[in-house]
Design a protein around this motif. Structure first.
Motif, PDB file in Angstrom:
ATOM      1  N   ALA A  90     133.938  63.142  23.429  1.00  0.00           N
ATOM      2  CA  ALA A  90     133.410  61.897  22.559  1.00  0.00           C
ATOM      3  C   ALA A  90     132.061  61.691  22.262  1.00  0.00           C
ATOM      4  N   ALA A  91     131.118  61.789  23.371  1.00  0.00           N
ATOM      5  CA  ALA A  91     130.071  61.618  23.660  1.00  0.00           C
ATOM      6  C   ALA A  91     129.083  62.583  22.818  1.00  0.00           C
ATOM      7  N   ALA A  92     129.618  63.855  23.033  1.00  0.00           N
ATOM      8  CA  ALA A  92     129.208  64.952  22.114  1.00  0.00           C
ATOM      9  C   ALA A  92     129.089  64.798  20.667  1.00  0.00           C
ATOM     10  N   ALA A  93     130.014  63.980  20.271  1.00  0.00           N
ATOM     11  CA  ALA A  93     130.331  63.511  18.844  1.00  0.00           C
ATOM     12  C   ALA A  93     129.533  62.329  18.674  1.00  0.00           C
ATOM     13  N   GLY A  94     128.754  61.865  19.540  1.00  0.00           N
ATOM     14  CA  GLY A  94     128.122  60.624  19.029  1.00  0.00           C
ATOM     15  C   GLY A  94     128.728  59.471  19.191  1.00  0.00           C
ATOM     16  N   LEU A  95     130.018  59.219  20.028  1.00  0.00           N
ATOM     17  CA  LEU A  95     130.837  58.076  19.968  1.00  0.00           C
ATOM     18  C   LEU A  95     130.884  57.684  21.642  1.00  0.00           C
ATOM     19  N   THR A  96     131.202  56.571  21.809  1.00  0.00           N
ATOM     20  CA  THR A  96     131.416  55.963  22.915  1.00  0.00           C
ATOM     21  C   THR A  96     132.836  55.546  23.593  1.00  0.00           C
ATOM     22  N   THR A  97     133.441  55.869  24.489  1.00  0.00           N
ATOM     23  CA  THR A  97     134.651  55.368  24.952  1.00  0.00           C
ATOM     24  C   THR A  97     134.763  55.405  26.498  1.00  0.00           C
ATOM     25  N   GLY A  98     135.883  54.982  27.032  1.00  0.00           N
ATOM     26  CA  GLY A  98     135.996  54.945  28.529  1.00  0.00           C
ATOM     27  C   GLY A  98     137.125  54.333  28.940  1.00  0.00           C
ATOM     28  N   VAL A  99     137.560  54.203  30.306  1.00  0.00           N
ATOM     29  CA  VAL A  99     138.876  53.912  30.669  1.00  0.00           C
ATOM     30  C   VAL A  99     138.872  52.462  30.848  1.00  0.00           C
ATOM     31  N   ASN A 100     139.409  51.670  30.146  1.00  0.00           N
ATOM     32  CA  ASN A 100     139.713  50.273  30.339  1.00  0.00           C
ATOM     33  C   ASN A 100     140.651  49.932  31.381  1.00  0.00           C
ATOM     34  N   SER A 101     141.819  50.557  31.318  1.00  0.00           N
ATOM     35  CA  SER A 101     142.956  50.660  32.354  1.00  0.00           C
ATOM     36  C   SER A 101     143.608  52.200  32.584  1.00  0.00           C
TER      37      SER A 101
ATOM     38  N   ASN B 184     137.045  51.078  22.935  1.00  0.00           N
ATOM     39  CA  ASN B 184     136.426  51.128  21.724  1.00  0.00           C
ATOM     40  C   ASN B 184     135.867  50.072  21.337  1.00  0.00           C
ATOM     41  N   ALA B 185     134.759  49.735  22.040  1.00  0.00           N
ATOM     42  CA  ALA B 185     134.154  48.411  21.912  1.00  0.00           C
ATOM     43  C   ALA B 185     133.465  48.503  20.389  1.00  0.00           C
ATOM     44  N   PRO B 186     133.356  47.280  19.589  1.00  0.00           N
ATOM     45  CA  PRO B 186     134.217  46.016  20.038  1.00  0.00           C
ATOM     46  C   PRO B 186     135.246  45.785  19.822  1.00  0.00           C
ATOM     47  N   CYS B 187     136.225  46.787  19.205  1.00  0.00           N
ATOM     48  CA  CYS B 187     137.303  46.687  18.630  1.00  0.00           C
ATOM     49  C   CYS B 187     138.419  46.609  19.767  1.00  0.00           C
ATOM     50  N   THR B 188     139.267  45.653  19.759  1.00  0.00           N
ATOM     51  CA  THR B 188     140.220  45.312  20.568  1.00  0.00           C
ATOM     52  C   THR B 188     141.812  44.924  20.238  1.00  0.00           C
TER      53      THR B 188
END
Length: 297
Positions: free
Chosen positions: A161-172, A218-222
């Motif tokens: 995702a970072a290579a595509a210019g996007l940010t994500t991580g593990v929330n749970s 997928n900040a700020p989406c919830t």
């Protein structure tokens, strides 16, 4: 005349061993056919899956050892998936055959021990885990935990995702039976049990207890609606399979899964199986393994 007849007869007699010699290699070749890879996976106390590696388009059949054919499947992406019924906690012997390959005999178990480490263990509103179940080999990703394979895969997904210019991580990630109970009780208190049962799994019924499921940020989406329309959400939906994940609480599949759509929720199955899922455009684990819908407990 006699001499010519004798010569002809002699030639014919000499030709017989030559004919027999031609057929001998075929018999030997039949005994040296290539072997196929067959791996058993326990799905449920009454279901086991056979994962067969053969070229795409190959028809694979399976029978009980010494019995008649009980299932068949055509290989997709180099694999065939056969889901079989077994008595609870049993061990069965199967013979798997495919054209051009030597038959393969495999022992498959649905015992509690086998289920405990199963990558494809099915958990939904019809199928619970024991309260004592804790996955082995948990690793930390950010501040969350996942089994080793899932942790490695989600790190690769985050990097992709970072290579595509996007940010994500593990929330749970992994949740124990006790932590799932706390989360469920909190939602029951806030929304009532009927609503809570659509939002969060009861303790024992969550994929998070397997250590194989992650909720991605997928900040700020919830919420589900914005996740499906953001660049990050769309990228996850399009690419999660490449890293071994399926969106098991798929949008529009509540009647099958029993959960409201959660496009941020990914479940690790391994890249071989998710390539198969993607090729066949399968959206739920219930459809993948031929299991009944689980809309309610």
């Amino acid at each position: 005349m006699k001499r010519r007849l004798t010569t002809s007869l002699l030639a014919a007699l000499i030709a017989v061993p030559a004919t027999l010699a031609v057929s001998a290699p075929s018999a030997r070749a039949a005994s040296t056919l290539p072997s196929m890879s067959v791996a058993p996976y326990a799905l449920l106390p009454t279901k086991t899956a056979l994962w067969v590696s053969v070229p795409s388009g190959t028809v694979v059949t399976v029978r009980h050892a010494g019995g008649s054919v009980i299932g068949s499947s055509t290989s997709v992406t180099g694999h065939a998936l056969l889901v079989l019924w077994q008595p609870t906690g049993s061990r069965s012997s199967y013979v798997v055959t495919a054209p051009g390959y030597a038959p393969s005999t495999v022992e498959a178990s649905t015992s509690a021990t086998s289920l405990a480490g199963a990558l494809w263990r099915m958990t939904n509103k019809r199928n619970a885990l024991p309260s004592t179940y804790v996955p082995s080999g948990l690793q930390t990703v950010g501040s969350r935990q996942l089994t080793a394979g899932a942790a490695t895969a989600v790190r690769q997904l985050i990097a992709g995702a970072a290579a595509a210019g996007l940010t994500t991580g593990v929330n749970s990630g992994y949740r124990s039976y006790a932590s799932q109970r706390s989360l469920y009780d909190q939602d029951v208190k806030q929304y009532g049990q009927k609503v809570a049962d659509d939002l969060v799994a009861r303790p024992g019924f969550s994929e998070h207890q397997l250590g194989l499921a992650a909720d991605l940020t997928n900040a700020p989406c919830t919420n589900a609606s914005c996740t499906t329309t953001t660049a990050t959400g769309r990228w996850i939906a399009a690419n999660a399979w490449r890293y071994g994940f399926i969106l098991s609480n798929a949008v529009g599949k509540t009647a099958i899964t029993g959960w409201q759509s959660e496009p941020w929720h990914v479940r690790y199955l391994g890249t071989s199986l998710t390539a198969y899922v993607h090729a066949r455009q399968i959206l739920t684990e219930e459809d993948l393994f031929g299991l009944p819908a689980a809309p309610t407990y």
